[in-house]
Design a protein around this motif. Structure first.
Motif, mmCIF file in Angstrom:
data_model
loop_
_atom_site.group_PDB
_atom_site.id
_atom_site.type_symbol
_atom_site.label_atom_id
_atom_site.label_comp_id
_atom_site.label_asym_id
_atom_site.label_seq_id
_atom_site.Cartn_x
_atom_site.Cartn_y
_atom_site.Cartn_z
ATOM 1 N N UNK A 1 -5.267 -4.851 0.116
ATOM 2 C CA UNK A 1 -5.219 -6.338 -0.201
ATOM 3 C C UNK A 1 -6.354 -5.909 -2.034
ATOM 4 N N UNK A 2 -7.727 -5.171 -1.684
ATOM 5 C CA UNK A 2 -8.052 -5.310 -2.430
ATOM 6 C C UNK A 2 -9.355 -5.202 -2.572
ATOM 7 N N UNK A 3 -10.559 -5.226 -3.740
ATOM 8 C CA UNK A 3 -12.230 -4.872 -2.851
ATOM 9 C C UNK A 3 -12.077 -6.270 -2.661
ATOM 10 N N UNK A 4 -11.800 -7.168 -3.191
ATOM 11 C CA UNK A 4 -12.626 -8.690 -2.907
ATOM 12 C C UNK A 4 -12.275 -8.935 -2.221
ATOM 13 N N UNK A 5 -11.473 -8.224 -1.005
ATOM 14 C CA UNK A 5 -11.409 -9.072 0.487
ATOM 15 C C UNK A 5 -12.421 -8.445 1.235
ATOM 16 N N UNK A 6 -13.579 -7.195 0.896
ATOM 17 C CA UNK A 6 -13.678 -6.404 1.812
ATOM 18 C C UNK A 6 -14.100 -4.814 1.004
ATOM 19 N N UNK A 7 -15.216 -4.414 0.654
ATOM 20 C CA UNK A 7 -15.522 -3.041 -0.275
ATOM 21 C C UNK A 7 -15.037 -1.787 1.605
ATOM 22 N N UNK A 8 -14.427 -0.851 1.677
ATOM 23 C CA UNK A 8 -14.759 0.514 2.438
ATOM 24 C C UNK A 8 -15.822 1.091 2.750
ATOM 25 N N UNK A 9 -16.865 0.700 3.857
ATOM 26 C CA UNK A 9 -17.818 2.035 4.150
ATOM 27 C C UNK A 9 -16.773 3.208 3.684
ATOM 28 N N UNK A 10 -16.159 3.528 4.368
ATOM 29 C CA UNK A 10 -15.692 4.833 4.392
ATOM 30 C C UNK A 10 -15.684 5.573 3.357
ATOM 31 N N UNK A 11 -16.294 7.192 2.618
ATOM 32 C CA UNK A 11 -16.506 6.905 1.636
ATOM 33 C C UNK A 11 -14.898 8.636 1.291
ATOM 34 N N UNK B 1 12.765 2.482 9.260
ATOM 35 C CA UNK B 1 13.910 1.568 9.615
ATOM 36 C C UNK B 1 11.863 1.451 10.244
ATOM 37 N N UNK B 2 11.017 0.345 10.189
ATOM 38 C CA UNK B 2 11.203 -0.212 9.437
ATOM 39 C C UNK B 2 10.866 0.072 8.330
ATOM 40 N N UNK B 3 10.989 -0.736 6.753
ATOM 41 C CA UNK B 3 10.753 -0.779 5.663
ATOM 42 C C UNK B 3 9.191 -0.337 5.356
ATOM 43 N N UNK B 4 8.541 0.691 4.860
ATOM 44 C CA UNK B 4 7.620 1.193 4.276
ATOM 45 C C UNK B 4 7.003 2.145 4.994
ATOM 46 N N UNK B 5 7.885 2.084 6.220
ATOM 47 C CA UNK B 5 6.990 2.591 7.319
ATOM 48 C C UNK B 5 7.309 4.515 7.219
ATOM 49 N N UNK B 6 5.709 5.661 6.644
ATOM 50 C CA UNK B 6 6.712 6.607 6.407
ATOM 51 C C UNK B 6 5.401 6.992 7.439
ATOM 52 N N UNK B 7 4.975 7.234 8.344
ATOM 53 C CA UNK B 7 3.691 7.895 9.174
ATOM 54 C C UNK B 7 3.523 8.798 8.025
ATOM 55 N N UNK C 1 7.195 11.780 -2.793
ATOM 56 C CA UNK C 1 7.144 10.912 -2.219
ATOM 57 C C UNK C 1 6.181 10.145 -2.330
ATOM 58 N N UNK C 2 6.303 9.099 -3.053
ATOM 59 C CA UNK C 2 5.408 7.475 -3.230
ATOM 60 C C UNK C 2 4.980 6.679 -2.326
ATOM 61 N N UNK C 3 5.791 7.435 -1.027
ATOM 62 C CA UNK C 3 4.925 6.281 -0.112
ATOM 63 C C UNK C 3 4.076 6.334 0.189
ATOM 64 N N UNK C 4 3.536 8.047 -0.066
ATOM 65 C CA UNK C 4 2.422 8.459 0.742
ATOM 66 C C UNK C 4 0.655 7.454 -0.390
ATOM 67 N N UNK C 5 1.456 6.778 -1.325
ATOM 68 C CA UNK C 5 0.435 5.765 -2.390
ATOM 69 C C UNK C 5 0.962 4.561 -1.596
ATOM 70 N N UNK C 6 1.501 4.027 -0.783
ATOM 71 C CA UNK C 6 1.986 2.515 -0.538
ATOM 72 C C UNK C 6 1.598 1.906 0.482
ATOM 73 N N UNK C 7 0.481 0.913 -0.435
ATOM 74 C CA UNK C 7 -0.193 0.120 0.498
ATOM 75 C C UNK C 7 1.089 -0.511 2.035
ATOM 76 N N UNK C 8 1.746 -0.968 1.842
ATOM 77 C CA UNK C 8 2.722 -1.214 2.455
ATOM 78 C C UNK C 8 2.788 -0.137 3.958
ATOM 79 N N UNK C 9 2.288 0.755 3.624
ATOM 80 C CA UNK C 9 2.834 2.455 4.511
ATOM 81 C C UNK C 9 1.788 2.134 5.317
ATOM 82 N N UNK D 1 0.286 -1.832 -7.861
ATOM 83 C CA UNK D 1 -0.472 -2.430 -7.187
ATOM 84 C C UNK D 1 -0.304 -2.292 -6.102
ATOM 85 N N UNK D 2 1.198 -2.139 -5.506
ATOM 86 C CA UNK D 2 1.700 -1.536 -4.441
ATOM 87 C C UNK D 2 0.775 -0.077 -3.750
#
Length: 566
Positions: free
Chosen positions: A115-125, A278-284, A337-345, A387-388
């Motif tokens: 969602x964004x850093x307003x939701x939490x700042x990841x500690x993982x570098x 299938x499902x949408x956005x699912x690109x492991x 393959x822009x699904x490797x930047x997709x925040x829905x993935x 933003x995705x």
């Protein structure tokens, strides 16, 4: 169970700040309850979901337990109606469970990424990771110059976001209260004016086959007006709660057959959309194996795309649905393959660092192109400033474009459905325009738009060509007219240089257009009409105008500083 304090009714807020009419609920990224900030609500829901899934995994719960939990979340927060909630959670159970059992992030960290850093700042570098650039110094930048009079030119057809809906039904309900309407399961509309048009509808509806077939028949009749084709992804419809792998492969087969039938002599360069899975956005990424692997889709893509690509591209397509090919001396097309930047993935939450090594591979390909004096066209689905697109991926891509600005002659993406562009700037002081990301309107009407396509005029096919876009024309089908006349007329919508009074299509000129539209509202409203693909829409004023101009300047995601002067 969900805390009682969070079981509030929320009024949905569209993720698209410029659409004046209703947007399907599954597109709603967040909600607004009373005067509470909608970002905070979206963050809270996200944390509840992640925390709940992690608890289920710790308790060694089954996938059926995951389905029950996710279905409850969907219904309590009124994300969708009961029918969709019951189906969509089954669709995503493998991904939800697979990610949760491997996830090392806390709910706040995971939601900070999604969602964004307003939701939490990841500690993982590793969340803000960096690609490794070569030691080869960046060559001096030569300002773009127009081609000499009489120089050879090429024309390129750009199609994107087809979203063919086999279940589209004339007369069906256009306001069904679900993510996709105008379908047989929705029943007949209560009145003729509320029913789906034969050729499409200005509603939350996708493309009927008759319209897509008409488009390809039209393209066949004008095929002497373009030399080759790019397609930047999204074939299946938006019924994401009820799709199978077979459905997605059928969409791919239908698409391939249409090209073979109507444009058998044209070369097509494809990019992968976020709806193809299938499902949408699912690109492991490639570390996910067995039945959760995405190899079933990549193998089908390799076969389909292999219709037009050399055999050497197959290995990279199987590796990650990206490839690099040189169709003529001095010119190269790189598909990402822009699904490797997709925040829905959600698979990327396990490890966001350069999935499948695609960006490092891209650097290698661009360096080879620079060494060989080739010009490159980049194609992909989700545009890099969206933003995705995850921040780290987008910022690394931005850095790569900066390094290879003299090699990258064009960027062509999709995903938006609306017609607009992004300017990328130098990463020194962010004032010098260096590249333009072109994002034409979709073929689908989803949502409240006319179908359309674009043809670019390119400098090309001679020694020393810049391969830059010199102009383009957009074409559309007026649904209001065709649903009355029953005679499809794919007509010119606008000419970029003529309608926006552009001297050329170089980055500086597109930046100048942003500044001109700030002060000239008539010019901006014309731009907005084309942004909406000439469909009926209210004027865009106030924050709507400011936000859209901001997006034209935002070539990398999650960077509000780029809009400081808007």
């Amino acid at each position: 169970m969900i805390p009682a304090s969070m079981q509030a009714r929320c009024t949905p807020v569209s993720e698209n700040r410029y659409l004046p009419s209703k947007v399907p609920k599954y597109k709603r990224m967040m909600s607004k309850c009373g005067t509470v900030d909608f970002a905070a609500i979206g963050c809270s829901v996200c944390k509840v979901v992640v925390s709940g899934l992690q608890n289920l995994v710790r308790k060694k719960s089954t996938q059926e337990d995951v389905v029950i939990f996710a279905t409850e979340i969907c219904k309590v927060f009124r994300i969708e109606d009961s029918r969709v909630c019951d189906s969509i959670t089954v669709q995503f159970k493998d991904e939800l469970f697979g990610v949760a059992e491997r996830l090392s992030l806390t709910p706040a960290q995971a939601c900070g990424i999604l969602i964004g850093t307003n939701c939490g700042t990841p500690d993982d570098p590793n969340v803000m990771w960096n690609v490794t650039m070569p030691n080869t110094p960046k060559p001096p930048v030569t300002p773009p110059t127009p081609p000499k009079s009489g120089a050879l030119k090429l024309r390129m057809l750009h199609l994107t976001d087809i979203h063919l809906d086999p279940a589209y039904a004339t007369g069906a309900n256009t306001d069904c209260g679900e993510p996709l309407c105008c379908r047989k399961p929705d029943g007949i509309a209560p009145s003729t004016k509320d029913g789906a048009g034969k050729w499409g509808s200005h509603a939350t509806c996708d493309t009927p086959f008759i319209t897509l077939d008409s488009l390809f028949a039209h393209l066949s009749s004008i095929q002497d007006q373009f030399d080759y084709v790019i397609f930047t992804g999204d074939l299946p419809p938006h019924n994401i709660w009820n799709q199978s792998r077979t459905d997605q492969l059928t969409s791919l087969q239908t698409y391939t057959k249409l090209f073979k039938k109507y444009l058998p002599k044209k070369i097509v360069f494809n990019a992968l959309g976020n709806h193809e899975s299938a499902p949408v956005n699912s690109f492991p990424p490639d570390f996910i194996k067995d039945n959760q692997s995405i190899s079933w889709l990549y193998e089908a893509l390799a076969d389909s795309w292999g219709t037009w690509l050399p055999k050497t591209a197959r290995q990279d397509i199987l590796r990650g649905a990206f490839y690099s090919v040189s169709p003529s001396p001095g010119f190269r097309v790189i598909s990402l393959n822009m699904n490797f930047c997709n925040n829905g993935n959600w698979w990327l939450l396990i490890n966001t660092t350069d999935p499948n090594g695609q960006l490092q591979w891209l650097i290698t390909e661009l360096q080879k192109a620079e060494d060989n004096n080739e010009k490159v066209h980049m194609i992909g689905h989700i545009f890099p400033g969206s933003s995705d697109c995850l921040k780290a991926w987008s910022w690394n891509y931005f850095k790569i474009v900066n390094r290879y600005e003299s090699t990258i002659a064009g960027q062509f993406f999709g995903h938006s459905h609306s017609d607009f562009y992004e300017v990328m700037y130098d990463n020194v002081n962010f004032t010098r325009p260096i590249s333009v990301v072109y994002i034409p309107g979709s073929v689908t009407t989803f949502t409240n738009m006319n179908p359309g396509f674009r043809i670019y005029e390119l400098d090309g096919f001679y020694n020393g060509s810049s391969w830059a876009a010199l102009n383009f024309q957009n074409y559309f089908l007026n649904l209001t007219d065709v649903n009355v006349s029953n005679k499809p007329n794919w007509e010119l919508e606008y000419d970029a240089k003529a309608d926006f009074n552009l001297t050329n299509l170089y980055p500086q000129e597109w930046d100048n257009l942003i500044n001109r539209m700030k002060s000239d509202d008539n010019l901006f409203q014309k731009f907005y009409r084309y942004y909406m693909k000439s469909a009926p829409a209210a004027k865009c004023t106030g924050d709507c105008k400011k936000n859209l101009l901001c997006d034209l300047r935002t070539g990398r995601s999650h960077d509000p500083s780029l809009c400081a002067n808007i």
